[in-house]
Scaffold this motif. Structure first.
Motif, PDB file in Angstrom:
ATOM      1  N   VAL A   1      22.535 -13.605   4.743  1.00  0.00           N
ATOM      2  CA  VAL A   1      23.136 -13.508   6.074  1.00  0.00           C
ATOM      3  C   VAL A   1      24.498 -12.855   5.936  1.00  0.00           C
ATOM      4  O   VAL A   1      25.406 -13.393   5.297  1.00  0.00           O
ATOM      5  CB  VAL A   1      23.280 -14.900   6.730  1.00  0.00           C
ATOM      6  CG1 VAL A   1      23.802 -14.752   8.160  1.00  0.00           C
ATOM      7  CG2 VAL A   1      21.945 -15.636   6.729  1.00  0.00           C
ATOM      8  N   GLY A   2      24.643 -11.678   6.520  1.00  0.00           N
ATOM      9  CA  GLY A   2      25.895 -10.945   6.433  1.00  0.00           C
ATOM     10  C   GLY A   2      25.643  -9.460   6.543  1.00  0.00           C
ATOM     11  O   GLY A   2      24.499  -9.027   6.737  1.00  0.00           O
ATOM     12  N   PRO A   3      26.691  -8.662   6.397  1.00  0.00           N
ATOM     13  CA  PRO A   3      26.532  -7.210   6.456  1.00  0.00           C
ATOM     14  C   PRO A   3      25.631  -6.721   5.330  1.00  0.00           C
ATOM     15  O   PRO A   3      25.682  -7.232   4.214  1.00  0.00           O
ATOM     16  CB  PRO A   3      27.963  -6.685   6.279  1.00  0.00           C
ATOM     17  CG  PRO A   3      28.844  -7.842   6.609  1.00  0.00           C
ATOM     18  CD  PRO A   3      28.101  -9.066   6.216  1.00  0.00           C
ATOM     19  N   ARG A   4      24.804  -5.721   5.609  1.00  0.00           N
ATOM     20  CA  ARG A   4      23.915  -5.168   4.587  1.00  0.00           C
ATOM     21  C   ARG A   4      24.714  -4.520   3.460  1.00  0.00           C
ATOM     22  O   ARG A   4      25.754  -3.927   3.697  1.00  0.00           O
ATOM     23  CB  ARG A   4      22.966  -4.130   5.204  1.00  0.00           C
ATOM     24  CG  ARG A   4      21.901  -4.739   6.094  1.00  0.00           C
ATOM     25  CD  ARG A   4      21.053  -3.661   6.734  1.00  0.00           C
ATOM     26  NE  ARG A   4      20.004  -4.235   7.557  1.00  0.00           N
ATOM     27  CZ  ARG A   4      18.761  -4.477   7.138  1.00  0.00           C
ATOM     28  NH1 ARG A   4      18.432  -4.166   5.894  1.00  0.00           N
ATOM     29  NH2 ARG A   4      17.862  -5.011   7.933  1.00  0.00           N
TER      30      ARG A   4
ATOM     31  N   PRO B   1      28.714 -12.048  15.062  1.00  0.00           N
ATOM     32  CA  PRO B   1      29.173 -11.832  13.688  1.00  0.00           C
ATOM     33  C   PRO B   1      30.508 -12.542  13.456  1.00  0.00           C
ATOM     34  O   PRO B   1      31.410 -12.458  14.287  1.00  0.00           O
ATOM     35  CB  PRO B   1      29.343 -10.304  13.609  1.00  0.00           C
ATOM     36  CG  PRO B   1      28.350  -9.789  14.604  1.00  0.00           C
ATOM     37  CD  PRO B   1      28.386 -10.782  15.735  1.00  0.00           C
TER      38      PRO B   1
ATOM     39  N   GLY C   1      28.652 -13.688   4.842  1.00  0.00           N
ATOM     40  CA  GLY C   1      29.475 -13.113   5.905  1.00  0.00           C
ATOM     41  C   GLY C   1      30.878 -13.687   5.851  1.00  0.00           C
ATOM     42  O   GLY C   1      31.398 -13.992   4.785  1.00  0.00           O
TER      43      GLY C   1
ATOM     44  N   TRP D   1      17.395  -9.410   5.342  1.00  0.00           N
ATOM     45  CA  TRP D   1      18.737  -9.436   5.913  1.00  0.00           C
ATOM     46  C   TRP D   1      18.731 -10.108   7.278  1.00  0.00           C
ATOM     47  O   TRP D   1      17.805  -9.941   8.063  1.00  0.00           O
ATOM     48  CB  TRP D   1      19.305  -8.025   6.039  1.00  0.00           C
ATOM     49  CG  TRP D   1      19.590  -7.419   4.709  1.00  0.00           C
ATOM     50  CD1 TRP D   1      18.807  -6.560   4.009  1.00  0.00           C
ATOM     51  CD2 TRP D   1      20.733  -7.675   3.895  1.00  0.00           C
ATOM     52  NE1 TRP D   1      19.389  -6.247   2.808  1.00  0.00           N
ATOM     53  CE2 TRP D   1      20.578  -6.911   2.707  1.00  0.00           C
ATOM     54  CE3 TRP D   1      21.874  -8.467   4.049  1.00  0.00           C
ATOM     55  CZ2 TRP D   1      21.517  -6.917   1.692  1.00  0.00           C
ATOM     56  CZ3 TRP D   1      22.816  -8.471   3.036  1.00  0.00           C
ATOM     57  CH2 TRP D   1      22.634  -7.709   1.874  1.00  0.00           C
TER      58      TRP D   1
ATOM     59  N   ARG E   1      21.726 -11.661  10.463  1.00  0.00           N
ATOM     60  CA  ARG E   1      23.131 -11.614  10.909  1.00  0.00           C
ATOM     61  C   ARG E   1      23.355 -12.723  11.914  1.00  0.00           C
ATOM     62  O   ARG E   1      22.550 -12.926  12.832  1.00  0.00           O
ATOM     63  CB  ARG E   1      23.436 -10.253  11.548  1.00  0.00           C
ATOM     64  CG  ARG E   1      24.930  -9.927  11.607  1.00  0.00           C
ATOM     65  CD  ARG E   1      25.470  -9.622  10.221  1.00  0.00           C
ATOM     66  NE  ARG E   1      26.803  -9.030  10.256  1.00  0.00           N
ATOM     67  CZ  ARG E   1      27.930  -9.718  10.062  1.00  0.00           C
ATOM     68  NH1 ARG E   1      27.879 -11.017   9.823  1.00  0.00           N
ATOM     69  NH2 ARG E   1      29.103  -9.114  10.067  1.00  0.00           N
ATOM     70  N   GLU E   2      24.446 -13.454  11.733  1.00  0.00           N
ATOM     71  CA  GLU E   2      24.775 -14.529  12.662  1.00  0.00           C
ATOM     72  C   GLU E   2      25.234 -13.944  14.004  1.00  0.00           C
ATOM     73  O   GLU E   2      25.702 -12.816  14.067  1.00  0.00           O
ATOM     74  CB  GLU E   2      25.865 -15.431  12.076  1.00  0.00           C
ATOM     75  CG  GLU E   2      27.253 -14.823  12.007  1.00  0.00           C
ATOM     76  CD  GLU E   2      27.504 -14.051  10.734  1.00  0.00           C
ATOM     77  OE1 GLU E   2      28.687 -13.932  10.349  1.00  0.00           O
ATOM     78  OE2 GLU E   2      26.537 -13.529  10.137  1.00  0.00           O
ATOM     79  N   GLU E   3      25.049 -14.748  15.039  1.00  0.00           N
ATOM     80  CA  GLU E   3      25.494 -14.333  16.376  1.00  0.00           C
ATOM     81  C   GLU E   3      26.502 -15.346  16.905  1.00  0.00           C
ATOM     82  O   GLU E   3      26.188 -16.523  17.014  1.00  0.00           O
ATOM     83  CB  GLU E   3      24.290 -14.250  17.328  1.00  0.00           C
ATOM     84  CG  GLU E   3      23.375 -13.078  17.048  1.00  0.00           C
ATOM     85  CD  GLU E   3      24.021 -11.736  17.322  1.00  0.00           C
ATOM     86  OE1 GLU E   3      25.010 -11.700  18.094  1.00  0.00           O
ATOM     87  OE2 GLU E   3      23.564 -10.740  16.757  1.00  0.00           O
TER      88      GLU E   3
ATOM     89  N   ALA F   1      25.592 -18.804  10.891  1.00  0.00           N
ATOM     90  CA  ALA F   1      24.963 -18.055   9.802  1.00  0.00           C
ATOM     91  C   ALA F   1      23.734 -18.786   9.284  1.00  0.00           C
ATOM     92  O   ALA F   1      22.691 -18.171   9.023  1.00  0.00           O
ATOM     93  CB  ALA F   1      25.969 -17.828   8.680  1.00  0.00           C
TER      94      ALA F   1
ATOM     95  N   ALA G   1      20.859 -18.372  11.670  1.00  0.00           N
ATOM     96  CA  ALA G   1      20.250 -17.037  11.559  1.00  0.00           C
ATOM     97  C   ALA G   1      19.374 -16.950  10.320  1.00  0.00           C
ATOM     98  O   ALA G   1      18.291 -16.356  10.347  1.00  0.00           O
ATOM     99  CB  ALA G   1      21.340 -15.973  11.527  1.00  0.00           C
TER     100      ALA G   1
END
Length: 295
Positions: free
Chosen positions: A52-55, A70, A14, A64, A66-68, A77, A80
């Protein structure tokens, strides 16, 4: 030192890539392959790989996450990613490390002795690289939970808060290759140039070609190169690429696999050797005939 047979991998892909003008940094290519794909290849031995990141499209199956929120930073990250890990050991890499290899992963795992909670790569300046490391999964979860409790979350916090509390071993990276990351366009240019400077062009080309063609096959490159040389010199120069193509086709017809390639190459090599022998005999006979005519 104990090498773990089973491990998971977390790859952090990410981030905003501000110094790259917001470009999709993990998707940028070095030697024809996206950097994230290069890191995925290094972690091919993992039982489960979490990105961890956009697909995005990848060359292998991944989980897959995603951190919170983003863009919340590496600690968010990592938190997650670790939630999706099932193995007791996890290797962690940033997705912008183009020179990470399976050997690097194996080296980190081998250094994880019973007294350690993790092993981090250190760059030539002696600096820890916590996103090029192996950790005990439960140790990571423990420290992330403690940090979250103390700070009200982990977003935006520095990685040193995590590594400072872990019992770590260090694995030096004397050449700086494995720990080299691409944060700027200059870094990316350096990485692309480094491929050629280190004389690995052929290996990199084969790896990229196998990736794009969807081939997971280890073959004896030296045998194929020798075959191409023999075909070029013993038959005609265009015979080299055509012969290697025919070897690949024959191997596929025989079911594929390294053994099929080796057998097809053996047959083609024997044929090339017969052509060379016949050419030598013909040349010898021609010289003998000239000698007779000159008497």
């Amino acid at each position: 030192m104990t090498q773990h047979a089973t491990y998971d991998a977390v790859i952090l892909a990410g981030g905003a890539a501000k110094r790259l003008g917001g470009a999709d940094k993990p998707g940028l290519a070095v030697a024809g392959r996206a950097m994230v794909e290069r890191v995925l290849e290094a972690c091919a031995g993992a039982g489960r790989t979490v990105v961890v990141g956009p697909r995005r499209g990848t060359g292998q199956a991944v989980v897959w996450a995603r951190e919170e929120p983003p863009g919340g930073g590496p600690l968010a990250a990592l938190a997650a990613g670790v939630r999706e890990v099932t193995a007791e050991t996890v290797v962690v890499f940033a997705a912008d490390l183009p020179f990470v290899t399976r050997e690097v992963v194996e080296g980190l795992l081998a250094e994880l002795d019973p007294a350690a909670e993790g092993v981090v790569l250190t760059d030539p300046g002696g600096r820890d690289q916590p996103l090029a490391a192996v950790y005990r999964t439960e140790a990571l979860r423990r420290e992330l939970a403690l940090i979250a409790a103390e700070h009200g979350g982990v977003a935006g916090l520095p990685l040193r808060l995590l590594t400072a509390e872990l019992v770590l071993r260090r694995l030096p990276d004397p050449t700086g290759a494995a720990s080299f990351d691409c944060d700027t366009w200059e870094d990316l240019s350096t990485a692309r140039a480094r491929i050629r400077e280190h004389g690995h062009v052929l290996d990199e080309w084969i790896a990229a070609a196998k990736s794009d063609l969807g081939i997971d096959l280890d073959v004896d490159v030296a045998v194929l190169l020798d075959l191409a040389r023999d075909a070029a010199h013993g038959v005609a120069r265009p015979a080299a690429p055509l012969t290697t193509f025919l070897v690949g086709y024959a191997a596929a017809q025989a079911g594929g696999g390294p053994e099929a390639v080796a057998e097809a190459a053996r047959k083609a090599t024997a044929l090339a050797e017969r052509w060379v022998a016949e050419a030598a005999e013909a040349e010898k006979a021609a010289e003998a005939e000239k000698g007779e005519e000159g008497k």
